[in-house]
Motif scaffolding. Structure first.
Motif, PDB file in Angstrom:
ATOM      1  N   GLU A  31       0.828  -1.208   0.000  1.00 37.75           N
ATOM      2  CA  GLU A  31       0.000   0.000   0.000  1.00 37.75           C
ATOM      3  C   GLU A  31       0.864   1.259   0.000  1.00 37.75           C
ATOM      4  N   ASN A  35       1.113   3.999  -3.010  1.00 31.70           N
ATOM      5  CA  ASN A  35       0.802   5.416  -2.802  1.00 31.70           C
ATOM      6  C   ASN A  35       1.922   6.297  -3.329  1.00 31.70           C
ATOM      7  N   LYS A  81      -8.220  10.070  -5.417  1.00 38.40           N
ATOM      8  CA  LYS A  81      -8.054   9.417  -6.704  1.00 38.40           C
ATOM      9  C   LYS A  81      -9.351   9.179  -7.483  1.00 38.40           C
ATOM     10  N   GLY A  95      -4.172   2.983  -6.156  1.00 38.17           N
ATOM     11  CA  GLY A  95      -5.170   3.028  -5.094  1.00 38.17           C
ATOM     12  C   GLY A  95      -6.421   3.712  -5.590  1.00 38.17           C
TER      13      GLY A  95
HETATM   14 MG    MG Z   1      -3.356   3.829  -1.475  1.00 38.32          MG
END
Ligand code: MG
Ligand code: ADP
Length: 620
Positions: A31, A35, A81, A95
C-alpha cells in the motif's frame, strides 16, 4: 425492551476494516509503495526492520500533501483518486479505495512527514490506533515519508498469527518486486535491517528484470509484443530450457497492476505445449494494456484479481503472441507462423475457470496415529538411527499388515485400527535382514519376510531415511561437513539470498559450511556428505526451489522445510538401479526410522503382502 444496536467507535470499525486490507507486513509495504507511485515519485525507498514487524518506512519524492490532506489521508474512504462512481471504470492509479492509510493507522504507530514542492515547511503527524497524537510543522524534503512501527501492536491475535521473519520477508520481497517490475522508470531501493537487498536504478524493463532477478536472466528471456484493438501486450517470456520446477517468476500486469489470473496463465502454459519438460513452469513478465472500461478491478479487496470483458479474446491473443515469440526466437522451429499469426478465437469457453491441479498433502499425516507405540511420533530424539528400534518398528510393520490385509494400501484419511499383535512377527526383522533383495523396474525393492513379502518404494523410503537424519542433525546442531577442495562462491538473486541468510544456521547444522561473502554472494567451504552432488550452486538452488515450493504450499518451520527439501533432493530416485548392498541398507535404515511408513510428504514407503494374500489369489 431497550434498543441494542449501536455504532462502533471509529477505531474499532477501522480495526475491523484493516483486517481486509492489511493482513501482514507485506500488505502494508504494498500500500505504501503504491501510494508513492501514485504520487508521481521518481525515487522510492523502502526500509524494513525485523521483517516489517518493527518498522516499515517508505520515503518518496512525489507530490506530497498539504497540511489538511495529510490529516485527511488517514480517514476512511478518504481518497484524492476518484470522486464519483463512474470513476471506478476509468482507474489509472493503484489506489482508489481510500482505505489503506486508515487501516494502517488503526493497527500501528504511524509517523507521516510530507511536503509539497510549493510549501515552505512540511507537516508531521503522529497517529496511533487511529488517534492523532500530534500534528505540527516540520522540516522535511519534498515528498512523503511514512514510517509504520509495531504493526498489529494493539491486535495481539494478528501479531501472533504472523509467520517467521524469513517467511514475512519473502512476502515483502514479492510485493516489492511486483511494483518494481511494473515501474522500471522509477528508481527503487529496499533495505532490510540495515542491509541493501535491492538497488534498482531507473531503467527499461529488460534491465529491471535483470536487476531484480540476476544477470543470468538476460539470456533467459525473449521479448513479446502484440497490439490489437482489444489489448496491447508487451514484456518478456522465459526460454523453455530455463523453465523451473516452481512457478517462481510469473508476472501478469494489467494496466501496470500486478494480477493473478489462472485462465490467462493457462494461455501461456499452453503456448509452451511440448516445449517444456513435465512439471516445469516458464517464466513470464507480461504487460497487458486494455481500456480501463473493459475491466473490473473492484472485485477483490487486495486487488490482485480483475475481471475482463473480453477474456476469451485476450486468452487467444496472449497465447498466439507467446507462440509467435517462441517461434521468432527460434525456440520452437516447428511452429507454423501463418496459422499462428491469424488468431483464432476459440480458446477454452469464456466462463470456464481453469484451475491448476493441486496436490493436497497433510504434513502431519501419520497412518498409525491411533497406535500407542507411536505416541512420540513427532519427537525425533527417540531411536538412535541404527539398531535398537528395529524390532519395535517391525512390530509396527506387523500392525500394518494385520490392519490392512487387503494389499496394505494406505488410505490417507483413515488410520488403521489397532488389532492384536502376533509376537511371531518380531522375528521377521532378522529374516528380512538376511534375505535377498530384488529390485523391480529400478523402482521398488522386493524382499522376503517370514509371513509374506514386502515391497519398498526406494525413493519414498530413502527420502524418509534422509529426512530423519537431517532432523537429527538440526536437533543436535551438528553434522559432518565434507570439505570442498576449493571453496566455491555462489551468487543468488536478492530474494534467494535473503532466504539463504535467514536459514544460514540451519544450513550449517545440516552440514553445509557456508558463510556470507558480501552482496548476495556466499562462500561454500563444505557440503553435507549425504548430498552427492558436486556442484554446490546447483544443489543449493534445487534445495531453495523445493523449499519455496513447500513454503507456499505447507506451513512448515524453516528446519523442517529444509530437511524435507534436502531429503527430496538427495534421495535416490525411481529409475536408479541399486546394488544388493544398497537395497539392504535402505531396508535396514528405513526400519530404524521413527516413522518408517510414509515419506515426509506423506507418500507410502512400503506395502506388505502376506502368504494368506497370495494364497487367496491362487485359489480357484
Ligand atoms: Mg493507497
Ligand atoms: P488511496 O490510495 O486508495 O486513495 P490511501 O489510504 O492509500 O487511499 O491514501 C489516501 C490518500 O492519501 C491518497 O488518495 C493520497 O491523496 C494521499 N496519499 C497517501 N500516500 C501519499 C504519498 N506517498 N504521497 C502523496 N499523497 C499520498
Amino acid at each position: 425492551m431497550t434498543d441494542i444496536i449501536h455504532l462502533l467507535p471509529d477505531s474499532v470499525a477501522n480495526q475491523i476494516a484493516a483486517g481486509e486490507v492489511i493482513q501482514r507486513p507485506a500488505s502494508a509495504v504494498k500500500e505504501l509503495i503504491e501510494n508513492a507511485v501514485d504520487a508521481g515519485s521518481s525515487v522510492i525507498k523502502l526500509f524494513v526492520k525485523e521483517a516489517g514487524k518493527q518498522l516499515i518506512q517508505v520515503i518518496d519524492n512525489g507530490k506530497g500533501m498539504s497540511e489538511t490532506d495529510a490529516r485527511l489521508s488517514f480517514e476512511r474512504h478518504a481518497t484524492s483518486k476518484i470522486q464519483k462512481a463512474d470513476d471506478l471504470f476509468a482507474i489509472k492509479t493503484k489506489g482508489f479505495r481510500g482505505e489503506a492509510l486508515a487501516s494502517i493507522a488503526a493497527i500501528a504507530q504511524v509517523e507521516l512527514k510530507t511536503k509539497r514542492p510549493s510549501d515552505e515547511v512540511g507537516t508531521q503527524i503522529l497517529i496511533e490506533g487511529s488517534e492523532v497524537q500530534s500534528q505540527q510543522p516540520c522540516s522535511t524534503p519534498v515528498g512523503t515519508s511514512i514510517a509504520i512501527k509495531n504493526l498489529f501492536y494493539n491486535v495481539p491475535a494478528r501479531r501472533n498469527f504472523l509467520k517467521s521473519n524469513s517467511v514475512e520477508t519473502s512476502h515483502i520481497i514479492d510485493e516489492f518486486q511486483r511494483v518494481a517490475l511494473a515501474h522500471a522508470d522509477i528508481e527503487f531501493s529496499f533495505n532490510h535491517n540495515g542491509a541493501d537487498i535491492f538497488n534498482l536504478p531507473k531503467s527499461n524493463l529488460r534491465q529491471r528484470i535483470v536487476n531484480v532477478f540476476g544477470a543470468t536472466f538476460n539470456q533467459r528471456i525473449v521479448p513479446v509484443e502484440e497490439e490489437t484493438f482489444i489489448v496491447k501486450i508487451t514484456g518478456f517470456i522465459g526460454k523453455p530450457e530455463y523453465a523451473k520446477k516452481t512457478r517462481g517468476e510469473q508476472f501478469f500486469f494489467v494496466n501496470n497492476r500486478f494480477i493473478r489470473n489462472a485462465y490467462l496463465h493457462h494461455a501461456i502454459q499452453s503456448a509452451y505445449e511440448q516445449l517444456l519438460p513435465r512439471e516445469t513452469h516458464p517464466s513470464y513478465f507480461l504487460f497487458l494494456e486494455v481500456d480501463p472500461k473493459s475491466i473490473d478491478i473492484n472485485i477483490h479487496p487486495t486487488k490482485t484479481e480483475i475481471k475482463f470483458e473480453d477474456e476469451k479474446a485476450i486468452y487467444a491473443i496472449l497465447r498466439s503472441a507467446t507462440k509467435k515469440s517462441l517461434g521468432q526466437h527460434n525456440i520452437s522451429p516447428t511452429i507454423d507462423f501463418e496459422q499462428e499469426a491469424s488468431i483464432s478465437l476459440d480458446g477454452p469457453p469464456a466462463n470456464k475457470i481453469i484451475e491448476e491441479p493441486k496436490i493436497r498433502v497433510n504434513p502431519h499425516y501419520n497412518p498409525f496415529k491411533s497406535q500407542t507405540t507411536f505416541e512420540n511420533s513427532r519427537d525425533f530424539n527417540g531411536p538412535s538411527l541404527k539398531q535398537k528400534s528395529n524390532l519395535q518398528n517391525w512390530d509396527k510393520l506387523y500392525e500394518t499388515h494385520v490392519n490392512s490385509p487387503a494389499a496394505a494400501t494406505f488410505t490417507l484419511d483413515e488410520s488403521p485400527k489397532q488389532e492384536i499383535i502376533n509376537p511371531q512377527w518380531e522375528n521377521d526383522f532378522s529374516e528380512v535382514s538376511k534375505s535377498l533383495c530384488y529390485q523391480l523396474h529400478n523402482r521398488y525393492i522386493l524382499s522376503h519376510i517370514k509371513t509374506g513379502f514386502i515391497i519398498v518404494d526406494q525413493q519414498s523410503a530413502h527420502e524418509r531415511i534422509l529426512y530423519e537424519k537431517f532432523i537429527q542433525f538440526l536437533q543436535h546442531h551438528r553434522s559432518g561437513s565434507q570439505q570442498l577442495l576449493f571453496p566455491e562462491t555462489v551468487e543468488f538473486t536478492a530474494s534467494d539470498s535473503a532466504l539463504v541468510m535467514a536459514m544460514l544456521h540451519e544450513l550449517n547444522d545440516l552440514g553445509f559450511a557456508i558463510e556470507e561473502f558480501g552482496k548476495n554472494t556466499f562462500v561454500v567451504h563444505g557440503i553435507p556428505p549425504l548430498l552427492k552432488e558436486v556442484d554446490s550452486k546447483v544443489t543449493l538452488e534445487r534445495i531453495l526451489e523445493e523449499f519455496k515450493k513447500n513454503q507456499s504450499e505447507l506451513k512448515l518451520n524453516t528446519g523442517e522445510n529444509l530437511a524435507r527439501s534436502m531429503a527430496f533432493n538427495a534421495a535416490v530416485k525411481s529409475g536408479k538401479s541399486l546394488s544388493g548392498e544398497e537395497m539392504k541398507n535402505i531396508i535396514d535404515e528405513l526400519f530404524a526410522c521413527s516413522q518408517p511408513y510414509a515419506s515426509p510428504s506423506g507418500r507410502p514407503t512400503l506395502t506388505t503382502f502376506s502368504l494368506d494374500d497370495l494364497e487367496r489369489r491362487f485359489k480357484k
